[in-house]
Write an enzyme that holds these catalytic residues in place. Structure first.
Site, PDB file in Angstrom:
ATOM      1  CG  ASP A  84      61.413  26.383  13.384  1.00  0.00           C
ATOM      2  OD1 ASP A  84      62.324  27.230  13.533  1.00  0.00           O
ATOM      3  OD2 ASP A  84      61.529  25.189  13.718  1.00  0.00           O
ATOM      4  N   GLY A  85      61.529  29.892  11.333  1.00  0.00           N
ATOM      5  CA  GLY A  85      62.369  30.350  10.234  1.00  0.00           C
ATOM      6  C   GLY A  85      63.783  30.678  10.646  1.00  0.00           C
ATOM      7  CE  LYS A  86      66.023  26.318  13.921  1.00  0.00           C
ATOM      8  NZ  LYS A  86      64.711  25.812  13.444  1.00  0.00           N
ATOM      9  NE  ARG A  87      63.336  33.929   7.068  1.00  0.00           N
ATOM     10  CZ  ARG A  87      63.140  32.698   6.593  1.00  0.00           C
ATOM     11  NH1 ARG A  87      63.742  31.685   7.160  1.00  0.00           N
ATOM     12  NH2 ARG A  87      62.352  32.486   5.553  1.00  0.00           N
TER      13      ARG A  87
ATOM     14  CB  THR B 114      62.477  30.137  15.630  1.00  0.00           C
ATOM     15  OG1 THR B 114      62.475  29.855  14.233  1.00  0.00           O
ATOM     16  CG2 THR B 114      61.488  29.227  16.342  1.00  0.00           C
TER      17      THR B 114
END
Length: 315
Positions: free
Chosen positions: A107-110, A145
């Site tokens: 879950d890094g929302k890169r 993510t």
């Protein structure tokens, strides 16, 4: 050639009869004192001591739940704050979870564009070129993510690695936080909400990664705290697998999350973090468990969540 991410995810969900994921979002306040004191003694009251405590705590949780849940979702921010030692703890957590047969959703929302986006994707999903024809895997997550705010340019590299390395992504569509509507609920010139526009793009972006169950490895993130919007989004994203945060500590219920599922009982996986990893501190379990049995408490809560969600989806 192996199976694509979404098929592996569904296979595990069906095998364990459990559409949930455990979020590994550890804070030092969550970790039992005996674990912290031991690692502080060995590594000092330092970032390294904190990171080693987190790694040990995570392994205890994983040992307790690997046979009942299909996936874990470590949130990178909780590791990055401890610098290089935290990144090592993240890496070891991912490796240990994979060894236990769990899928790992980073879950890094890169997000970025061009070669920068490619670099993010190689770090988490693909393989990094060392020299010549030699490539190595960095973190080796199964899915990541990603933030769609920069548009298709920022998403294409991730999709390419989803195809080449059989991985998955979950695109932010409608997040669970209270202020999400400041941007996500705005209406466009077409009269649609931004989250609806993004959902249409997610459905389009997933065309080349559809598996044997009819779902795509290009999934979406839709918070359990917005069930009405989720119900509408489910109809837009017919083939996207939906990652549902917000259950438990954030206030989302099994009934709220259930609208993300299709009539086949598939289509979504629901995340819980604090309510599972801190179960030993909760009112529900504190009379039965303590910090010495934090892992057993996590298992009990994971089973309770599974039953709660299956009842809501089945009903």
């Amino acid at each position: 050639m192996g199976k694509i991410f979404v098929d592996r995810l569904i296979d595990s969900i069906k095998a364990k009869n459990n559409p949930t994921v455990v979020g590994l979002d550890p804070k030092m306040d969550y970790i039992p004192e005996n674990i912290v004191s031991k690692n502080f003694e060995n590594f000092g009251k330092t970032l390294q001591g904190c990171a080693k405590s987190i790694e040990e705590f995570n392994k205890g949780i994983i040992d307790a739940v690997y046979d009942i849940v299909p996936a874990v979702k470590p949130q990178l921010a909780y590791y990055e704050m401890y610098g290089k030692y935290g990144i090592e703890a993240f890496e070891q957590t991912c490796k240990y979870a994979s060894e236990k047969g769990l899928l790992v959703i980073a879950d890094g929302k890169r997000n970025d564009i061009g070669t920068t986006s490619e670099a993010y994707s190689k770090a988490f999903l693909g393989r990094t070129k060392v020299c010549g024809d030699l490539f190595e895997t960095a973190f080796g997550a199964d899915a990541l993510t990603v933030n769609p705010y920069l548009g298709e340019d920022g998403i294409k590299p991730f999709i390419a690695d989803c195809i080449s390395d059989l991985k998955g992504i979950f695109v932010l569509v409608k997040t669970s936080n209270k202020s999400s509507g400041q941007l996500q609920d705005l209406k466009t010139e077409k009269g649609k909400r931004i989250y609806e526009e993004v959902a249409e793009l997610v459905d389009l972006w997933g065309n080349d990664t559809v598996g044997e169950y009819g779902y795509s490895s290009v999934g979406a993130v839709v918070g359990a705290t917005y069930p009405e919007q989720a119900e509408a989004l489910r109809k837009i994203m017919k083939k996207a697998y939906i990652l549902v945060p917000g259950y438990g500590a954030q206030g989302g219920t099994a009934k709220d999350a259930a609208v993300n599922f299709n009539s086949d009982g598939l289509g979504a996986i629901v995340n819980a973090s604090r309510s599972i990893i801190c179960a030993y501190k909760s009112e529900r379990w504190e009379s039965k468990y303590n910090e010495n049995s934090y892992a057993e408490a996590a298992r009990a809560e994971a089973i309770r969540m599974k039953e709660d969600l299956n009842s809501a989806v089945g009903g």
